[in-house]
Design an enzyme around this catalytic site. Structure first.
Site, PDB file in Angstrom:
ATOM      1  N   TYR A  48       0.933  -1.235  -0.266  1.00 52.49           N
ATOM      2  CA  TYR A  48       0.039   0.075   0.066  1.00 52.49           C
ATOM      3  C   TYR A  48       0.785   1.207  -0.002  1.00 52.49           C
ATOM      4  O   TYR A  48       0.582   2.076  -0.763  1.00 52.49           O
ATOM      5  CB  TYR A  48      -0.903   0.050   1.178  1.00 52.49           C
ATOM      6  CG  TYR A  48      -1.737   1.481   1.420  1.00 52.49           C
ATOM      7  CD1 TYR A  48      -2.512   1.550   0.554  1.00 52.49           C
ATOM      8  CD2 TYR A  48      -1.226   2.095   2.551  1.00 52.49           C
ATOM      9  CE1 TYR A  48      -3.573   2.958   0.597  1.00 52.49           C
ATOM     10  CE2 TYR A  48      -2.067   3.465   2.444  1.00 52.49           C
ATOM     11  CZ  TYR A  48      -2.723   3.843   1.494  1.00 52.49           C
ATOM     12  OH  TYR A  48      -3.631   4.837   1.949  1.00 52.49           O
ATOM     13  N   GLU A  92     -11.184   5.741   4.838  1.00 53.50           N
ATOM     14  CA  GLU A  92     -10.807   6.617   5.846  1.00 53.50           C
ATOM     15  C   GLU A  92     -11.808   6.832   7.135  1.00 53.50           C
ATOM     16  O   GLU A  92     -11.289   6.867   8.218  1.00 53.50           O
ATOM     17  CB  GLU A  92     -10.283   7.953   5.326  1.00 53.50           C
ATOM     18  CG  GLU A  92      -9.000   7.759   4.144  1.00 53.50           C
ATOM     19  CD  GLU A  92      -7.757   7.625   4.931  1.00 53.50           C
ATOM     20  OE1 GLU A  92      -7.663   7.246   5.986  1.00 53.50           O
ATOM     21  OE2 GLU A  92      -6.859   6.946   4.093  1.00 53.50           O
ATOM     22  N   TRP A 119      -4.768   1.689  10.697  1.00 49.49           N
ATOM     23  CA  TRP A 119      -5.204   1.413   9.155  1.00 49.49           C
ATOM     24  C   TRP A 119      -4.899   0.150   8.737  1.00 49.49           C
ATOM     25  O   TRP A 119      -5.630  -0.296   7.674  1.00 49.49           O
ATOM     26  CB  TRP A 119      -3.981   2.479   8.386  1.00 49.49           C
ATOM     27  CG  TRP A 119      -4.276   2.337   6.916  1.00 49.49           C
ATOM     28  CD1 TRP A 119      -3.258   2.035   6.033  1.00 49.49           C
ATOM     29  CD2 TRP A 119      -5.372   2.567   6.260  1.00 49.49           C
ATOM     30  NE1 TRP A 119      -3.589   1.963   4.610  1.00 49.49           N
ATOM     31  CE2 TRP A 119      -5.009   2.522   4.887  1.00 49.49           C
ATOM     32  CE3 TRP A 119      -6.536   3.039   6.611  1.00 49.49           C
ATOM     33  CZ2 TRP A 119      -5.933   2.625   3.872  1.00 49.49           C
ATOM     34  CZ3 TRP A 119      -7.311   3.375   5.551  1.00 49.49           C
ATOM     35  CH2 TRP A 119      -7.106   3.120   4.276  1.00 49.49           C
TER      36      TRP A 119
END
Length: 194
Positions: free
Chosen positions: A21, A43, A51
């Site tokens: 990522y 988000e 995350w």
């Protein structure tokens, strides 16, 4: 051969997906409506979580939310919400699920009023990425004047889970801001992108 130097946060998840990522997506300018909506959803889902938790559930989010098709998600009803509350592939938080549906409706309304979601989001950075020159991750802010303005605008339009910190993370993820530290091998690559 020495391994590439990366932003310190990319090692936090210590998974191949997390590093991929960082290496392939974070800081790369996004101009695709569906991808912009995907990052709004992800988000917002991250609020209060790591995350890596969201990244591990990304495929579940794609399945649960019609591969981030805004028109389809906007039609989800209360029965669909109840099904999603039982789906282990996402964070089963009613407020976050309902906000995703509400945000899809807000995207459609925004499109009707002013055109594309992507162009609207990018207008808060003048249509070009903000390229910072941080030398240490401790210098990277949690929000900015641009994310404050974007958050305020989206809230006024009925979006939820779009606080300034969330929107700054969105801006980083979609390349509206290049916050790779200058020593990271991706800094120069992302600096060239528009």
């Amino acid at each position: 051969m020495k391994p590439p130097v990366r932003c310190a946060w990319s090692y936090a998840g210590m998974t191949e997906a997390y590093i991929r990522y960082h290496d392939e997506e974070w800081g790369v300018p996004v101009h695709d409506e569906r991808r912009q909506f995907e990052f709004l959803v992800l988000e917002g889902a991250q609020a209060g979580l790591s995350w890596s938790t969201i990244l591990n559930k990304r495929e579940g989010y794609r399945e649960a939310f019609a591969d981030f098709d805004v028109e389809r998600v906007a039609r989800f009803d209360t029965r669909r919400v109840e099904k999603l509350m039982l789906f282990p592939g996402i964070v089963r938080n009613r407020l976050k699920i309902e906000s995703t549906i509400g945000n899809a409706k807000a995207v459609l309304k925004l499109r009707d009023e002013i055109g594309s979601l992507d162009a609207h989001l990018w207008s808060f950075v003048g249509g070009r990425p903000i390229v910072n020159r941080w030398t240490d991750m401790k210098q990277v802010p949690a929000k900015s004047a641009e994310s404050d303005a974007l958050s305020k605008d989206l809230k006024k339009r009925g979006f939820k889970f779009v606080g300034s910190t969330i929107m700054y993370a969105h801006m980083q993820a979609t390349g509206m801001v290049n916050d790779h530290v200058v020593g990271c091998f991706r800094y120069r690559d992302c600096k060239q992108l528009k």
